[in-house]
Motif scaffolding. Structure first.
Motif, PDB file in Angstrom:
ATOM      1  N   GLU A   1     -96.040 -15.642  20.192  1.00 61.14           N
ATOM      2  CA  GLU A   1     -94.725 -15.922  20.650  1.00 61.14           C
ATOM      3  C   GLU A   1     -94.548 -16.314  22.089  1.00 61.14           C
ATOM      4  O   GLU A   1     -93.385 -17.018  22.261  1.00 61.14           O
ATOM      5  CB  GLU A   1     -93.728 -14.768  20.255  1.00 61.14           C
ATOM      6  CG  GLU A   1     -93.745 -14.036  18.787  1.00 61.14           C
ATOM      7  CD  GLU A   1     -92.890 -12.806  18.668  1.00 61.14           C
ATOM      8  OE1 GLU A   1     -91.872 -12.911  19.157  1.00 61.14           O
ATOM      9  OE2 GLU A   1     -93.107 -12.063  18.168  1.00 61.14           O
TER      10      GLU A   1
ATOM     11  N   GLU B   1     -94.764  -5.203  21.098  1.00 60.09           N
ATOM     12  CA  GLU B   1     -95.054  -6.233  20.067  1.00 60.09           C
ATOM     13  C   GLU B   1     -95.429  -7.538  20.984  1.00 60.09           C
ATOM     14  O   GLU B   1     -96.226  -8.265  20.728  1.00 60.09           O
ATOM     15  CB  GLU B   1     -94.115  -6.837  19.007  1.00 60.09           C
ATOM     16  CG  GLU B   1     -93.916  -5.543  18.104  1.00 60.09           C
ATOM     17  CD  GLU B   1     -93.024  -5.928  16.878  1.00 60.09           C
ATOM     18  OE1 GLU B   1     -93.056  -5.247  15.946  1.00 60.09           O
ATOM     19  OE2 GLU B   1     -92.178  -7.122  17.111  1.00 60.09           O
ATOM     20  N   GLU B   2     -94.653  -7.919  21.918  1.00 54.86           N
ATOM     21  CA  GLU B   2     -94.332  -8.931  22.802  1.00 54.86           C
ATOM     22  C   GLU B   2     -95.856  -8.893  23.893  1.00 54.86           C
ATOM     23  O   GLU B   2     -96.327  -9.874  24.165  1.00 54.86           O
ATOM     24  CB  GLU B   2     -93.214  -9.677  23.130  1.00 54.86           C
ATOM     25  CG  GLU B   2     -92.448  -9.966  22.123  1.00 54.86           C
ATOM     26  CD  GLU B   2     -91.252 -10.659  22.821  1.00 54.86           C
ATOM     27  OE1 GLU B   2     -90.790 -10.632  23.926  1.00 54.86           O
ATOM     28  OE2 GLU B   2     -90.158 -10.995  21.892  1.00 54.86           O
TER      29      GLU B   2
ATOM     30  N   GLY C   1     -79.182  -8.171  18.504  1.00 57.51           N
ATOM     31  CA  GLY C   1     -80.269  -8.487  19.287  1.00 57.51           C
ATOM     32  C   GLY C   1     -80.396  -7.499  20.538  1.00 57.51           C
ATOM     33  O   GLY C   1     -79.266  -7.039  20.868  1.00 57.51           O
TER      34      GLY C   1
ATOM     35  N   ALA D   1     -85.389  -0.519  18.712  1.00 56.42           N
ATOM     36  CA  ALA D   1     -85.595  -2.023  18.594  1.00 56.42           C
ATOM     37  C   ALA D   1     -86.402  -2.408  19.779  1.00 56.42           C
ATOM     38  O   ALA D   1     -87.279  -3.528  20.056  1.00 56.42           O
ATOM     39  CB  ALA D   1     -84.622  -2.817  18.271  1.00 56.42           C
TER      40      ALA D   1
ATOM     41  N   ARG E   1     -89.990  -1.293  20.438  1.00 58.27           N
ATOM     42  CA  ARG E   1     -90.776  -2.103  19.560  1.00 58.27           C
ATOM     43  C   ARG E   1     -91.083  -3.513  19.930  1.00 58.27           C
ATOM     44  O   ARG E   1     -92.002  -3.992  20.101  1.00 58.27           O
ATOM     45  CB  ARG E   1     -90.133  -2.168  18.157  1.00 58.27           C
ATOM     46  CG  ARG E   1     -90.852  -2.922  16.949  1.00 58.27           C
ATOM     47  CD  ARG E   1     -90.118  -2.999  15.800  1.00 58.27           C
ATOM     48  NE  ARG E   1     -88.827  -3.423  15.802  1.00 58.27           N
ATOM     49  CZ  ARG E   1     -88.436  -4.860  16.267  1.00 58.27           C
ATOM     50  NH1 ARG E   1     -89.413  -5.979  16.127  1.00 58.27           N
ATOM     51  NH2 ARG E   1     -87.306  -5.067  15.889  1.00 58.27           N
ATOM     52  N   GLU E   2     -89.842  -4.179  20.404  1.00 58.18           N
ATOM     53  CA  GLU E   2     -90.229  -5.697  20.745  1.00 58.18           C
ATOM     54  C   GLU E   2     -91.098  -5.638  22.054  1.00 58.18           C
ATOM     55  O   GLU E   2     -91.867  -6.581  22.129  1.00 58.18           O
ATOM     56  CB  GLU E   2     -89.010  -6.303  21.101  1.00 58.18           C
ATOM     57  CG  GLU E   2     -88.117  -6.538  19.701  1.00 58.18           C
ATOM     58  CD  GLU E   2     -88.397  -7.698  19.166  1.00 58.18           C
ATOM     59  OE1 GLU E   2     -89.454  -8.534  19.729  1.00 58.18           O
ATOM     60  OE2 GLU E   2     -87.965  -7.951  17.861  1.00 58.18           O
TER      61      GLU E   2
ATOM     62  N   PRO F   1     -88.148  -9.611  27.244  1.00 59.15           N
ATOM     63  CA  PRO F   1     -88.878  -9.627  25.941  1.00 59.15           C
ATOM     64  C   PRO F   1     -87.644  -8.851  25.269  1.00 59.15           C
ATOM     65  O   PRO F   1     -86.707  -8.164  25.645  1.00 59.15           O
ATOM     66  CB  PRO F   1     -89.968  -8.410  26.372  1.00 59.15           C
ATOM     67  CG  PRO F   1     -89.494  -7.770  27.664  1.00 59.15           C
ATOM     68  CD  PRO F   1     -88.898  -8.739  28.417  1.00 59.15           C
ATOM     69  N   GLY F   2     -87.611  -9.361  23.979  1.00 57.15           N
ATOM     70  CA  GLY F   2     -86.708  -8.674  23.071  1.00 57.15           C
ATOM     71  C   GLY F   2     -86.720  -9.552  21.797  1.00 57.15           C
ATOM     72  O   GLY F   2     -87.406 -10.412  21.651  1.00 57.15           O
ATOM     73  N   GLY F   3     -85.537  -9.190  20.974  1.00 51.13           N
ATOM     74  CA  GLY F   3     -85.374 -10.081  19.546  1.00 51.13           C
ATOM     75  C   GLY F   3     -84.399  -9.184  18.886  1.00 51.13           C
ATOM     76  O   GLY F   3     -83.600  -8.569  19.269  1.00 51.13           O
ATOM     77  N   TYR F   4     -84.184  -9.892  17.558  1.00 45.22           N
ATOM     78  CA  TYR F   4     -83.395  -9.236  16.676  1.00 45.22           C
ATOM     79  C   TYR F   4     -83.661  -7.821  16.253  1.00 45.22           C
ATOM     80  O   TYR F   4     -84.780  -7.510  16.119  1.00 45.22           O
ATOM     81  CB  TYR F   4     -83.156  -9.992  15.579  1.00 45.22           C
ATOM     82  CG  TYR F   4     -82.286 -11.425  15.671  1.00 45.22           C
ATOM     83  CD1 TYR F   4     -81.076 -11.219  16.054  1.00 45.22           C
ATOM     84  CD2 TYR F   4     -82.857 -12.290  15.534  1.00 45.22           C
ATOM     85  CE1 TYR F   4     -80.154 -12.371  16.401  1.00 45.22           C
ATOM     86  CE2 TYR F   4     -82.250 -13.739  15.916  1.00 45.22           C
ATOM     87  CZ  TYR F   4     -80.844 -13.547  16.353  1.00 45.22           C
ATOM     88  OH  TYR F   4     -80.227 -14.733  16.727  1.00 45.22           O
TER      89      TYR F   4
ATOM     90  N   ASN G   1     -83.783  -4.880  13.652  1.00 42.38           N
ATOM     91  CA  ASN G   1     -84.021  -4.848  11.945  1.00 42.38           C
ATOM     92  C   ASN G   1     -83.131  -3.768  11.498  1.00 42.38           C
ATOM     93  O   ASN G   1     -82.406  -3.279  11.998  1.00 42.38           O
ATOM     94  CB  ASN G   1     -85.479  -4.155  11.692  1.00 42.38           C
ATOM     95  CG  ASN G   1     -86.674  -5.105  12.139  1.00 42.38           C
ATOM     96  OD1 ASN G   1     -86.515  -6.479  12.357  1.00 42.38           O
ATOM     97  ND2 ASN G   1     -87.643  -4.465  12.712  1.00 42.38           N
TER      98      ASN G   1
END
Length: 280
Positions: free
Chosen positions: A197, A151-152, A103, A144, A147-148, A131-134, A136
């Protein structure tokens, strides 16, 4: 049925063999006998391990493979891979499937020394996080993080450096989890929050974030690491490198020092491979 028929498969450098149902599918009523004949031949040929990649349309193979000693190794949305160790005079040294999840957390700091922070809609207790996430599959850590954030929060950013990372075990799906903190510079300021989210999103002064009661101690530590690195002129930089020995592009992360802080030091990196691939 021709009982002399056997699966072809694709041999690897470890004397293993992979059979794909997409390439060599036969009806399940004949599958068992042909599988037995194939295994007998592969044992004579010294094949050490058998991998069967079974497409979701061909799951009638699964119970037959299980009866012949195959076990599940890993799955994806459209296939399952089953494996059997065939070498009887060697210990089974097949690697397990990936056991780490990766992540990113984006450490976005603007020119006013404000940090972009978010609060999730779904939580055990409210807290301000990054902000963040897994990441891809096939995605770069830097991409990543960018992008996160987009998106958020709707904020456009660019990579600056890596701040830190943490490694924890027994996380989602009982996997280990590696979480990278990526320093990004914002090229926009106006927040457009993803309401699916997030419950809240704002720019918060770094000093406030470090002492805020609704910030986890690990995130406070990341913020302190960022400030210390900035004060000392130290950062973890990223270099895109093409390496002929692997015939692929790689991203190398390494510690860099501000030249004003470290006099007379020169990089020991052999730069002849750096950005030598015209695709970079």
């Amino acid at each position: 049925m021709d009982t002399s028929f056997t699966f072809k498969g694709v041999k690897d450098r470890f004397s293993g063999l992979t059979v794909s149902s997409k390439d060599e599918y036969i009806d399940s009523k004949d599958f068992g006998s042909i599988l037995e004949a194939s295994i007998n031949q592969w044992q004579k040929d010294g094949i050490r391990a058998l991998w069967f990649k079974v497409d979701i349309q061909h799951t009638d193979w699964v119970p037959v493979l299980a009866k012949h000693g195959f076990v599940f190794h890993h799955t994806q949305p459209d296939f399952v891979t089953m494996v059997r160790w065939l070498a009887i005079n060697e210990p089974n040294n097949l690697p397990g499937y990936a056991h780490n999840m990766v992540g990113v957390g984006a450490f976005v700091v603007n020119s006013n020394d404000e940090l972009l922070v978010v609060r999730e809609r779904f939580h055990t207790k409210p807290h301000w996080k990054l902000p963040g996430g897994y990441v891809n599959q096939g995605e770069d850590l830097r991409s990543a993080a960018v992008r996160e954030v987009k998106e958020e929060t709707g904020i456009d950013t660019e990579f600056v450096s890596m701040v830190s990372f943490r490694h924890v075990h027994r996380a989602n799906f009982n996997c280990s989890d590696i979480y990278f903190i990526v320093h990004l510079h914002p090229s926009s300021q106006s927040i457009t929050m993803c309401k699916k989210e997030l419950a809240a999103c704002e720019w918060m002064k770094l000093e406030e974030y470090i002492t805020h009661p609704h910030v986890h101690e690990v995130n406070r530590y990341f913020a302190k690491c960022f400030l210390e690195g900035r004060r000392k002129g130290v950062k973890i930089d990223a270099v895109d490198m093409y390496t002929p020995s692997f015939n692929r592009n790689q991203t190398i992360y390494s510690v860099k020092f501000n030249e004003e802080n470290v006099k007379g030091e020169k990089s020991s990196v052999n730069d002849k491979y750096v950005n030598s691939d015209p695709k970079l």
